[in-house]
Design an enzyme around this catalytic site. Structure first.
Site, PDB file in Angstrom:
ATOM      1  CB  CYS A  39      -0.986  -0.017   1.157  1.00  0.00           C
ATOM      2  SG  CYS A  39      -0.238   0.018   2.808  1.00  0.00           S
ATOM      3  NE  ARG A  99      -4.500   1.586   1.792  1.00  0.00           N
ATOM      4  CZ  ARG A  99      -4.272   2.288   0.703  1.00  0.00           C
ATOM      5  NH1 ARG A  99      -5.150   2.254  -0.288  1.00  0.00           N
ATOM      6  NH2 ARG A  99      -3.176   3.010   0.578  1.00  0.00           N
ATOM      7  CG  ASP A 153      -5.036   5.127   2.994  1.00  0.00           C
ATOM      8  OD1 ASP A 153      -5.132   4.671   4.155  1.00  0.00           O
ATOM      9  OD2 ASP A 153      -3.985   5.548   2.500  1.00  0.00           O
TER      10      ASP A 153
HETATM   11  P1  4NP Z   1      -1.770   2.806   4.156  1.00  0.00           P
HETATM   12  O1  4NP Z   1      -2.344   4.175   4.759  1.00  0.00           O
HETATM   13  O2  4NP Z   1      -1.250   3.129   2.779  1.00  0.00           O
HETATM   14  O3  4NP Z   1      -2.962   1.919   4.109  1.00  0.00           O
HETATM   15  O4  4NP Z   1      -0.698   2.339   5.108  1.00  0.00           O
HETATM   16  C1  4NP Z   1      -1.577   5.336   4.913  1.00  0.00           C
HETATM   17  C2  4NP Z   1      -0.926   5.554   6.102  1.00  0.00           C
HETATM   18  C3  4NP Z   1      -0.208   6.720   6.272  1.00  0.00           C
HETATM   19  C4  4NP Z   1      -0.153   7.655   5.271  1.00  0.00           C
HETATM   20  C5  4NP Z   1      -0.798   7.427   4.075  1.00  0.00           C
HETATM   21  C6  4NP Z   1      -1.513   6.250   3.894  1.00  0.00           C
HETATM   22  N1  4NP Z   1       0.542   8.864   5.467  1.00  0.00           N
HETATM   23  O5  4NP Z   1       0.388   9.785   4.651  1.00  0.00           O
HETATM   24  O6  4NP Z   1       1.295   8.998   6.456  1.00  0.00           O
END
Ligand code: 4NP
Length: 147
Positions: free
Chosen positions: A9, A15, A120
């Protein structure tokens, strides 16, 4: 045969660790890992609210740590699964010349949901909705791998 499966992800704290955790609980004989296309959270454990939502379902994520997706992952894994179209594009940008490792959307394995990505939850705050989709897709993935 796909015995080494990588979940990818953006941040590798919501995710993809959730997908890895659900999948390894369901199919422990596979080698699994997860990674993020960004390096924003390298070394971090999964996001607290996601860990809690997963734990309610009996899925422990606390041992996982974020890392960045690298081109070498195309050689280390037999199947790479992204959570959304941006993930797939960022993964494909690093595909080594001659690599034919399949890269798919996780939601491809849950056609019954009608979802074309895992939204997300870091932004939507819908950790349960993300886990519902991930659980459905992991069921489909396990069935696909059993052939
Ligand atoms: P992930 O969600 O891609 O599902 O792990 C996110 C977690 C943190 C961030 C973006 C997406 N962030 O911008 O820090």
């Amino acid at each position: 045969m796909s015995h080494r499966i990588l979940f990818v992800c953006l941040g590798n704290i919501c995710r993809s660790p959730a997908a890895e955790g659900v999948f390894r609980a369901r199919a422990p004989h596979y080698a699994t890992d997860s990674a993020g296309t960004s390096g924003w959270h390298i070394g971090d454990p999964p996001y607290g609210p996601m860990q809690k939502a997963a734990m309610v379902r009996g899925v422990a994520l606390g041992d996982l740590r974020a890392r960045k997706f690298v081109a070498e992952d195309f050689n280390r894994f037999d199947l790479i699964l992204g959570m959304d179209a941006d993930n797939i594009a960022n993964i494909e940008d690093l595909r080594p010349e001659g690599s034919d490792t399949p890269v798919r959307l996780l939601t491809d394995f849950a056609p019954e949901t009608g979802a074309d990505h895992v939204p997300d939850p870091y932004y939507t705050r819908d950790f349960d909705g993300a886990l519902d989709l991930i659980e459905a897709a992991v069921e489909g993935l396990a069935a696909h791998l059993r052939g």
